[in-house]
Every structure is written in structure tokens, then in C-alpha cells.
Design a protein around this motif. Structure first.
Motif, PDB file in Angstrom:
ATOM      1  N   GLY A   1      -3.318 -17.820  -0.814  1.00  0.00           N
ATOM      2  CA  GLY A   1      -2.924 -16.423  -0.974  1.00  0.00           C
ATOM      3  C   GLY A   1      -1.664 -16.326  -1.801  1.00  0.00           C
ATOM      4  O   GLY A   1      -1.604 -16.809  -2.925  1.00  0.00           O
ATOM      5  N   THR A   2      -0.643 -15.726  -1.229  1.00  0.00           N
ATOM      6  CA  THR A   2       0.637 -15.599  -1.940  1.00  0.00           C
ATOM      7  C   THR A   2       1.637 -16.664  -1.508  1.00  0.00           C
ATOM      8  O   THR A   2       2.831 -16.566  -1.820  1.00  0.00           O
ATOM      9  N   GLN A   3       1.158 -17.668  -0.792  1.00  0.00           N
ATOM     10  CA  GLN A   3       2.043 -18.716  -0.307  1.00  0.00           C
ATOM     11  C   GLN A   3       1.761 -20.038  -1.040  1.00  0.00           C
ATOM     12  O   GLN A   3       0.630 -20.320  -1.464  1.00  0.00           O
ATOM     13  N   LEU A   4       2.789 -20.856  -1.197  1.00  0.00           N
ATOM     14  CA  LEU A   4       2.685 -22.188  -1.804  1.00  0.00           C
ATOM     15  C   LEU A   4       3.100 -23.212  -0.762  1.00  0.00           C
ATOM     16  O   LEU A   4       4.162 -23.078  -0.135  1.00  0.00           O
ATOM     17  N   PHE A   5       2.266 -24.229  -0.578  1.00  0.00           N
ATOM     18  CA  PHE A   5       2.538 -25.283   0.402  1.00  0.00           C
ATOM     19  C   PHE A   5       2.604 -26.636  -0.306  1.00  0.00           C
ATOM     20  O   PHE A   5       1.787 -26.935  -1.189  1.00  0.00           O
TER      21      PHE A   5
END
Length: 454
Positions: free
Chosen positions: A151-155
Motif C-alpha cells: 500500500g502506502t507503506q515501505l518495509f
């Protein structure tokens, strides 16, 4: 040893005994049939040539980067700016601030060559390309393959270290740092470094100018040898060879053995705008060998008057000009200034392999010194098989270089080019020869050793 080699060695010994001067001796032998003078030892001749070139005051010029290739820096190469001049990304990936996971910034990423990006806030990430400017407050770059979007997150898939894959400003150098000293050879890599550091031009020592004078009435310029005439093998060879040695060949001329040829030779050695004149043939003491008489008439100083080496013992090196070596004009482009300029004459024997011997013995160390280049490091290699030697003089023998040995080649007579055409180098064989496995000094041929950029 074959019967042919035995006969050649016996003839060499007989000629050496007949031609040897009463003084004899000297490092590496003496005499050698060059007219009753004492020949220089081979290593001493090379040292003399290098010293002669180093005494000449250097000319300098400022040239565009592309024209500096193969020349030598006349001034230090200093950093004009920090390199890199701003923090840059070392990888394609994501610039992040603080610990993750991170919120992905909307919109486009940061590309190389783009304007200064907006600073990152803590916990924010933005796409970034290799070489792009790092946003202010970024703490690391994560390679694309080491992270994932959800989504709008980076891991991150692995621990992220502060500063990873960021090339900080000044990592390679700081403004004013010495990148390369005076005397460095301008190679393709140096051109790249200079461009990266912001240079458009370099101050260098220009290539030594060489004029080639091929002497002899028996030389054909085309077709097959016939009726006592032979092909001119030296003109096609010497120009490219000089170029590989880092010289600029300004002309090649053929001169006859008649009085007109001698007069033209005298005019050339006294008025040429070249730094070095290279002659072929005419260095012995025959009835039409004009080189030494012309040099005497021109008031030349013989620095090397024959060398105790086979082949090539009649070679010579002379200095001519009314000034002293350190009083050269900054430029001698005009013929009217040539008479007051010191120049050198390298006299090569007319036999092709003997001429090659003269190139490696006298021309190469002289030209390297005139160009401001360092002398090549000396190295040795074990020879494969016994190598016959001259009783008094050094021999230069064409060899192929394997992983373990220097392998001598056949066809090494003074008039032969077949051996050296197949060779990587010439081996320096001491008087009386060498035994199999003995370490011999190796002289790389310029095309086998990478030319003028080594």
C-alpha cells in the motif's frame, strides 16, 4: 647448439677479436667494429640516453582533455571541488528517514540531475535513482531488492544501517586535494578523473617531435625485391613504433647515399624543428656511410659512439645545437629558431633487427625522458633452453613470453624481422650466453606491453 649457430658464433668471435680496440674492456664489452672507438656498454648506453633526455628543459602546453591522452602532466592535478560535490545515492532504491516502516511519499521519485529534492520527514521514504541527490534529513538508502511496498507503506527485508548506500559529499576527495602529481601519464582513466573533477583542459608536456630519415640507394618503396634492390622495411615500421613510444612523428624522408643525400642530411640535422632525428643506415665506416662525417661537420657531440650489443653495435646518439640542453627555447616551432635549439640524433643501423635493437637501446629511453615519463620498471624471466652469447657483447634476442618462461625465437639475424614480428619482447643475453632457467632482463615490445599508456 646447431651447426648454423656454431658457425655464427665462430664468426662473431673472429670479428670481435679483429675489430677490438687496444683499450678493450669496459662494462659489457667494448669495440665491435664501429671504426676503432670504444663502444659503450649496453646498460651504460641506455642510461646515457635517458640522462640526455632528462637534461632538456621541458616545453609545456595547455590542451583540451581529448588532446592530452598519452602526454604527461606538467602541473599537479588538484581537485577543483569536492567529489562527489553533494551526497548521492549509490543504488537504485528508496531514500528513507529514521526507522521503518516508512510512509511512501506521493508523486515522482528523485532522479539523477534533478533539482534539489524536498527534505524527508521522520518515517518518510521516497524513490531514488543511482547518482541522484540525497534529500535532506535522509538517513539511509535501501536497495530496491532489499525492501517491499504494501500500500502506502515501505518495509525493509533486512536491518537498515544509518548511512548505508549513501556516497557522502567529499568521499573521494575534498576541494584542493592532490589527485595526481606532476609527471603522471595521462591515460584514459586520468581523462575520466580530470573530467569528473571539473577540468576542460590540462597542462601537459607535448610529445617529443621526431623526424625519420631513411638512408640508402638500394631501397624499394613497392613491389618485390629484385636485382640487388631490397624493400624499405624500416619506413613502414619506424613511424608507428615511434607513435607507440609516445612521440609525434612530423615527417619521414628518404635520402640517397650520394653527395646530395649527405648535404640533405646535414641540412636536416642542423635545421630540423624536430626534437629527435632518427636516421637509419650509414652509421658504420663504409665509403657511403655519411652519418658520422655529417655529424662531425655539424659540430655534434657524440654521446654514444657505438654500443657493445648484437645486433646493432654501430648505433649512435648525438646532441647537436648551439645552446646547452637547459637553454632550449620554450618553443622551436619556427625553423629560424631551430639552429639555436638543442636536438638529438639517434643513428640506427640499416639492418632491420639491428635497428630494433637501437630503438630499444637508445630511442626509447631518450624519448621517455624527453616526454617526462618514468623509466619502465626492470624485470626478468627465466629463459627456456640455453642461449648462445657473443664473447664480449650483450645480445638482444626476440622471445615469446609464456606463463613460466621466455622462449627464444629463431630468425634473429641482424637483417631479419621474422623473429621480432612474432615476439612479445627481447631478452637481454649477457656476454658468453645464458643457461636454461637463467633469469634474463626482458624488454617489452611496445605493442605487447600496452603502448604509451603503460
Amino acid at each position: 647448439m646447431t651447426s648454423t649457430n656454431s658457425a655464427e658464433q665462430a664468426l662473431d668471435e673472429a670479428l670481435a677479436l679483429v675489430s677490438r680496440t687496444p683499450e678493450g674492456g669496459g662494462t659489457g664489452g667494448a669495440g665491435g667494429g664501429t671504426g676503432g672507438h670504444r663502444a659503450s656498454g649496453w646498460q651504460r648506453a641506455r642510461d646515457t640516453a635517458a640522462h640526455a633526455g632528462s637534461r632538456v628543459r621541458a616545453r609545456t602546453h595547455r590542451v583540451a582533455l581529448a588532446d592530452a591522452l598519452g602526454e604527461v602532466l606538467a602541473t599537479p592535478l588538484d581537485a577543483l571541488t569536492d567529489l562527489p560535490s553533494f551526497d548521492t545515492s549509490a543504488m537504485d532504491g528508496w531514500a528513507v528517514a529514521g526507522p521503518g516502516p516508512w510512509s511512501v511519499r506521493a508523486g515522482g521519485g528523485v532522479l539523477a540531475g534533478s533539482e534539489r529534492p524536498e527534505p524527508l520527514t521522520d518515517g518518510e521514504a521516497v524513490r531514488i535513482a543511482t547518482g541522484a541527490r540525497i534529500p535532506a534529513d535522509a538517513t539511509a538508502v535501501i536497495r530496491t531488492e532489499h525492501c517491499r511496498e504494501a500500500g502506502t507503506q515501505l518495509f525493509a527485508d533486512r536491518p537498515v544501517l544509518t548511512g548505508q548506500d549513501i556516497r557522502p559529499r567529499g568521499q573521494e576527495c575534498r576541494s584542493g586535494d592532490l589527485l595526481l602529481p606532476t609527471g603522471s601519464l595521462v591515460t584514459p582513466a586520468v581523462l575520466g578523473l580530470a573530467a569528473a573533477a571539473g577540468y576542460d583542459e590540462l597542462t601537459t608536456r607535448p610529445r617529443p617531435r621526431v623526424e625519420i630519415l631513411v638512408l640508402g640507394d638500394e631501397l624499394l618503396t613497392e613491389g618485390r625485391p629484385h636485382e640487388g634492390l631490397v624493400r624499405d622495411a624500416l619506413s613502414p615500421m619506424l613511424g608507428p613504433w615511434m607513435d607507440r613510444l609516445g612521440a609525434e612523428v612530423i615527417g619521414t624522408r628518404r635520402l640517397g647515399d650520394d653527395p646530395a643525400g649527405a648535404a640533405a642530411l646535414l641540412e636536416a640535422v642542423t635545421t630540423s624543428t624536430a626534437d629527435v632525428l632518427v636516421t637509419t643506415g650509414g652509421t658504420a665506416s663504409g665509403p657511403v656511410d655519411h652519418v658520422r662525417p655529417v655529424l662531425r661537420k655539424a659540430g655534434a657531440e657524440l654521446l654514444v659512439d657505438g654500443v657493445a650489443v648484437r645486433p646493432g653495435h654501430p648505433m649512435l646518439l648525438a646532441r647537436i645545437g648551439s645552446g646547452t640542453p637547459n637553454e632550449n627555447a620554450e618553443s622551436n616551432e619556427n625553423a629560424e629558431n631551430a639552429e639555436n635549439t638543442v636536438r638529438h640524433v639517434v643513428g640506427l643501423p640499416g639492418n632491420p633487427l639491428a635497428a630494433v635493437s637501437g630503438l630499444l637501446t637508445l630511442a626509447e629511453p631518450l624519448l621517455r625522458a624527453l616526454a617526462g615519463r618514468r623509466r619502465r620498471p626492470r624485470y626478468t624471466a627465466p629463459v627456456q633452453g640455453d642461449v648462445p652469447g657473443h664473447p664480449y657483447d650483450t645480445r638482444l634476442v626476440p622471445v615469446l613470453l609464456s606463463d613460466e618462461h621466455a622462449v627464444p625465437l629463431r630468425y634473429h639475424g641482424p637483417a631479419m624481422l621474422r623473429g621480432v614480428a612474432a615476439a612479445d619482447a627481447l631478452a637481454v643475453v649477457p656476454p658468453k650466453g645464458a643457461r636454461s632457467g637463467q633469469e634474463l632482463e626482458i624488454l617489452d615490445l611496445p605493442w605487447a606491453s600496452g603502448g604509451c599508456f603503460t
